[in-house]
Design a protein around this motif. Structure first.
Motif, PDB file in Angstrom:
ATOM      1  N   LYS A  23      -8.247 -91.646 -10.446  1.00  0.00           N
ATOM      2  CA  LYS A  23      -8.703 -90.322 -10.867  1.00  0.00           C
ATOM      3  C   LYS A  23      -8.157 -89.922 -12.240  1.00  0.00           C
ATOM      4  O   LYS A  23      -7.905 -88.761 -12.503  1.00  0.00           O
ATOM      5  CB  LYS A  23      -8.284 -89.264  -9.825  1.00  0.00           C
ATOM      6  N   SER A  59     -16.557 -90.431  -9.713  1.00  0.00           N
ATOM      7  CA  SER A  59     -16.306 -89.030  -9.354  1.00  0.00           C
ATOM      8  C   SER A  59     -15.001 -88.556  -9.964  1.00  0.00           C
ATOM      9  O   SER A  59     -14.835 -87.376 -10.288  1.00  0.00           O
ATOM     10  CB  SER A  59     -16.270 -88.865  -7.833  1.00  0.00           C
ATOM     11  N   ASN A  71     -15.337 -86.411  -4.134  1.00  0.00           N
ATOM     12  CA  ASN A  71     -15.992 -87.706  -4.302  1.00  0.00           C
ATOM     13  C   ASN A  71     -17.462 -87.465  -4.630  1.00  0.00           C
ATOM     14  O   ASN A  71     -17.931 -86.319  -4.657  1.00  0.00           O
ATOM     15  CB  ASN A  71     -15.814 -88.604  -3.064  1.00  0.00           C
ATOM     16  N   SER A  72     -18.213 -88.535  -4.892  1.00  0.00           N
ATOM     17  CA  SER A  72     -19.599 -88.352  -5.342  1.00  0.00           C
ATOM     18  C   SER A  72     -20.438 -87.636  -4.283  1.00  0.00           C
ATOM     19  O   SER A  72     -21.272 -86.786  -4.620  1.00  0.00           O
ATOM     20  CB  SER A  72     -20.224 -89.697  -5.717  1.00  0.00           C
TER      21      SER A  72
END
Length: 204
Positions: A23, A59, A71-72
């Motif tokens: 991330k 994401s 998340n996506s």
């Protein structure tokens, strides 16, 4: 964060390596081993070569920008609007482009930026070369469009009077802020009438 700011952020991250589950932080060997154990083949063996580098996934690029981790699928499920990719010409700058399992950021002119997988990292690409199915209005992004009138900029602003909040139109012209007389009258509880160039406010 505005859509334009999201796009600027994404452009600043072009070239950042992709690793599933990252991330926007430096990947350590321990982190690589953890992700490999968690996600298996989604984390490539060659991703081990990225240890010591800042890495991110698709994401994660948006989460990195906003500080809100989703998340996506989470971006899809919390989107304020979901539209078919065939209508992308109507999308604002900074809208998300989405397909199941993947997400990117629309930057205009039929192009997007995304962490496009371990083979590509963060790159700019044409939507015509991708497989996105929808575009999304994300709840974490401000897509308010500023209305330009000649050399004026009109936008909504918050006015706080005695602790009470009011939304008014603010006009930015030549570096000076102006608020519409009618908005001020409404906030104060007055009726406004005009006599030539004179505005007359009368208590309701």
């Amino acid at each position: 964060m505005t859509g334009e700011e999201l796009v600027a952020f994404a452009k600043s991250k072009l070239g950042v390596p992709y690793v599933y589950g990252m991330k926007g932080e430096v990947m350590t060997l321990a982190k690589y081993n953890q992700l490999k154990a968690l996600y298996g083949a989604l984390v490539w063996n060659s991703d081990k070569n990225k240890v010591g580098k800042v890495c991110c996934d698709c994401s994660g690029l948006i989460s990195w920008a906003t500080g809100i981790v989703r998340n996506s699928q989470g971006y899809h499920d919390t989107a304020l609007e979901i539209h078919p990719i065939s209508t992308i010409s109507k999308a604002p700058i900074g809208a998300a482009v989405w397909q199941k399992g993947h997400i990117g950021i629309y930057i205009g002119n039929g192009e997007y930026i995304a962490e496009d997988g371990s083979a590509y990292g963060c790159r700019k690409n044409k939507l015509s070369k991708a497989s996105f199915t929808h575009w999304l209005i994300l709840k974490d992004i401000d897509y308010t469009v500023k209305e330009e009138v000649d050399d004026e900029m009109v936008e909504q602003a918050k006015l706080i009077i005695d602790g009470r909040e009011f939304i008014v139109d603010r006009i930015l012209k030549d570096g000076t802020n102006y608020i519409k007389i009618r908005d001020i009258a409404d906030v104060l509880g007055y009726e406004v009438t005009s006599k030539g160039s004179i505005a007359v406010l009368t208590k309701q």
